[in-house]
Design a protein around this motif. Structure first.
Motif, short mmCIF file in Angstrom:
data_model
loop_
_atom_site.label_atom_id
_atom_site.label_comp_id
_atom_site.label_asym_id
_atom_site.label_seq_id
_atom_site.Cartn_x
_atom_site.Cartn_y
_atom_site.Cartn_z
N GLY A 136 18.69 -6.29 -6.99
CA GLY A 136 18.66 -7.75 -7.00
C GLY A 136 17.34 -8.25 -7.54
N GLU A 137 16.90 -9.40 -7.06
CA GLU A 137 15.63 -9.96 -7.51
C GLU A 137 14.44 -9.40 -6.74
OE1 GLU A 137 17.09 -12.58 -4.20
OE2 GLU A 137 18.03 -11.72 -5.96
N TYR A 138 14.70 -8.68 -5.65
CA TYR A 138 13.62 -8.13 -4.82
C TYR A 138 12.96 -6.92 -5.48
CZ TYR A 138 15.50 -11.18 -1.25
OH TYR A 138 15.93 -12.28 -0.56
N GLY A 139 13.75 -6.06 -6.06
CA GLY A 139 13.22 -4.94 -6.83
C GLY A 139 13.20 -3.61 -6.12
N ILE A 140 13.38 -2.58 -6.94
CA ILE A 140 13.24 -1.19 -6.52
C ILE A 140 12.27 -0.53 -7.49
CG2 ILE A 140 14.40 1.06 -6.33
CD1 ILE A 140 16.96 -0.48 -5.58
N ILE A 141 11.29 0.19 -6.94
CA ILE A 141 10.30 0.90 -7.76
C ILE A 141 10.38 2.38 -7.41
CG2 ILE A 141 7.85 1.21 -8.28
CD1 ILE A 141 7.47 -1.76 -7.53
N VAL A 188 11.95 -2.24 -2.31
CA VAL A 188 11.96 -0.85 -1.89
C VAL A 188 11.10 -0.06 -2.87
CG1 VAL A 188 13.36 1.22 -1.52
CG2 VAL A 188 14.27 -1.03 -0.88
N VAL A 189 10.19 0.77 -2.33
CA VAL A 189 9.29 1.57 -3.17
C VAL A 189 9.35 3.03 -2.76
CG1 VAL A 189 6.90 1.93 -3.92
CG2 VAL A 189 7.72 -0.40 -3.45
N ILE A 214 9.00 1.22 2.27
CA ILE A 214 8.12 1.99 1.39
C ILE A 214 8.13 3.42 1.90
CG2 ILE A 214 5.77 2.36 0.54
CD1 ILE A 214 5.28 -0.66 1.06
N ILE A 215 8.51 4.34 1.01
CA ILE A 215 8.41 5.76 1.32
C ILE A 215 7.13 6.22 0.64
CG2 ILE A 215 9.49 8.02 1.19
CD1 ILE A 215 12.21 6.60 1.07
N LYS A 216 6.15 6.55 1.44
CA LYS A 216 4.80 6.83 0.94
C LYS A 216 4.72 8.13 0.15
CE LYS A 216 2.57 3.40 3.04
NZ LYS A 216 1.57 2.54 2.50
N LYS A 217 3.64 8.26 -0.57
CA LYS A 217 3.38 9.38 -1.47
C LYS A 217 3.68 10.74 -0.83
CE LYS A 217 -0.38 10.96 -4.45
NZ LYS A 217 -1.74 10.64 -4.89
N GLY A 218 4.47 11.55 -1.55
CA GLY A 218 4.71 12.92 -1.14
C GLY A 218 5.68 13.12 0.00
N ALA A 219 6.28 12.06 0.51
CA ALA A 219 7.21 12.21 1.63
C ALA A 219 8.55 12.75 1.14
CB ALA A 219 7.41 10.87 2.34
N ALA A 220 9.25 13.43 2.04
CA ALA A 220 10.59 13.94 1.77
C ALA A 220 11.54 13.40 2.83
CB ALA A 220 10.61 15.45 1.77
N VAL A 276 17.19 5.46 6.10
CA VAL A 276 15.79 5.01 6.09
C VAL A 276 15.78 3.50 6.28
CG1 VAL A 276 13.60 5.01 4.86
CG2 VAL A 276 15.21 6.91 4.54
N ASN A 277 15.32 3.04 7.44
CA ASN A 277 15.28 1.61 7.72
C ASN A 277 13.87 1.11 8.04
OD1 ASN A 277 15.00 2.76 10.22
ND2 ASN A 277 16.68 1.65 11.19
N LYS A 278 12.87 1.99 7.86
CA LYS A 278 11.48 1.59 8.05
C LYS A 278 10.60 2.47 7.15
CE LYS A 278 10.89 4.62 11.96
NZ LYS A 278 10.91 4.81 13.37
N ASN A 279 9.35 2.07 6.99
CA ASN A 279 8.42 2.80 6.14
C ASN A 279 8.24 4.24 6.62
OD1 ASN A 279 8.09 0.40 4.77
ND2 ASN A 279 6.08 -0.02 5.59
N ILE A 280 7.96 5.13 5.68
CA ILE A 280 7.76 6.54 5.99
C ILE A 280 6.34 6.93 5.56
CG2 ILE A 280 8.46 8.87 5.33
CD1 ILE A 280 11.30 7.93 5.27
#
Length: 186
Positions: free
Chosen positions: A71-76, A118-119, A137-143, A150-154
């Protein structure tokens, strides 16, 4: 005939930007192409849906049947991230509280669409069949393990599984050195 678009065909799709060495399946559905940016060395397999404001970095693989509803929110999807088959990432969703109706063909006056970007940061790996909800946001290097929600940051460099997704242990950081090898030409 090749199952992936040629460079010339990719340029005709109307993508905002497309890098070099990009393979996108002819069986991929692309909506609002003018909002999609794709980096170098990217592969997007059969039966994927790309919809909305999407930015894909370098060395990214999107496996078969992945749905990116931005949508307009974006996925990176940042460099070296990968998404296994049959995953769905939602940057927007309906309000299921019961105060509103849920159905995209209904008038906006009776709906409440919620959303947030979502990033997936660098070196993120998402296992098959996962669902990622808005504003995560799923942070760097996470699996993220297969079939997780996934409903919260990792946290960075962690391994996470379940419904809802929870950290089970830390992840090694070897991918940093391996990426340097790739960038230096092995």
């Amino acid at each position: 005939m090749n199952s992936f678009y040629s460079k010339e065909e990719l340029n005709k799709l109307g993508l905002k930007k497309v890098g070099d060495n990009v393979l996108i399946s002819r069986k991929c559905s692309i909506y609002n192409a003018k909002e999609i940016i794709i980096g170098n060395n990217v592969r997007i397999d059969d039966f994927c849906i790309l919809s909305g404001k999407i930015k894909i970095g370098n060395y990214v693989h999107v496996s078969a049947g992945v749905m990116l509803f931005a949508g307009e929110y974006g996925i990176i999807l940042k460099n070296y991230s990968s998404i296994s088959s049959r995953c769905a990432i939602y940057a927007l969703t309906d309000d299921y509280s019961g105060e509103y109706m849920v159905n995209s063909v209904l008038p906006d006056e009776v709906r409440n669409v919620l959303g947030g970007q979502v990033v997936l940061e660098e070196f993120v790996s998402v296992g098959t069949g996962c669902t990622i909800l808005p504003n995560v946001i799923i942070k760097k290097g996470a699996a993220v393990g297969a079939m997780s929600l996934v409903n919260k940051n990792i946290e960075e460099y962690t391994i996470n599984v379940g419904i809802p997704c929870k950290k089970i242990k830390n992840r090694k950081k070897n991918m940093l050195q391996l990426a340097k090898k790739i960038e230096c030409g092995l």
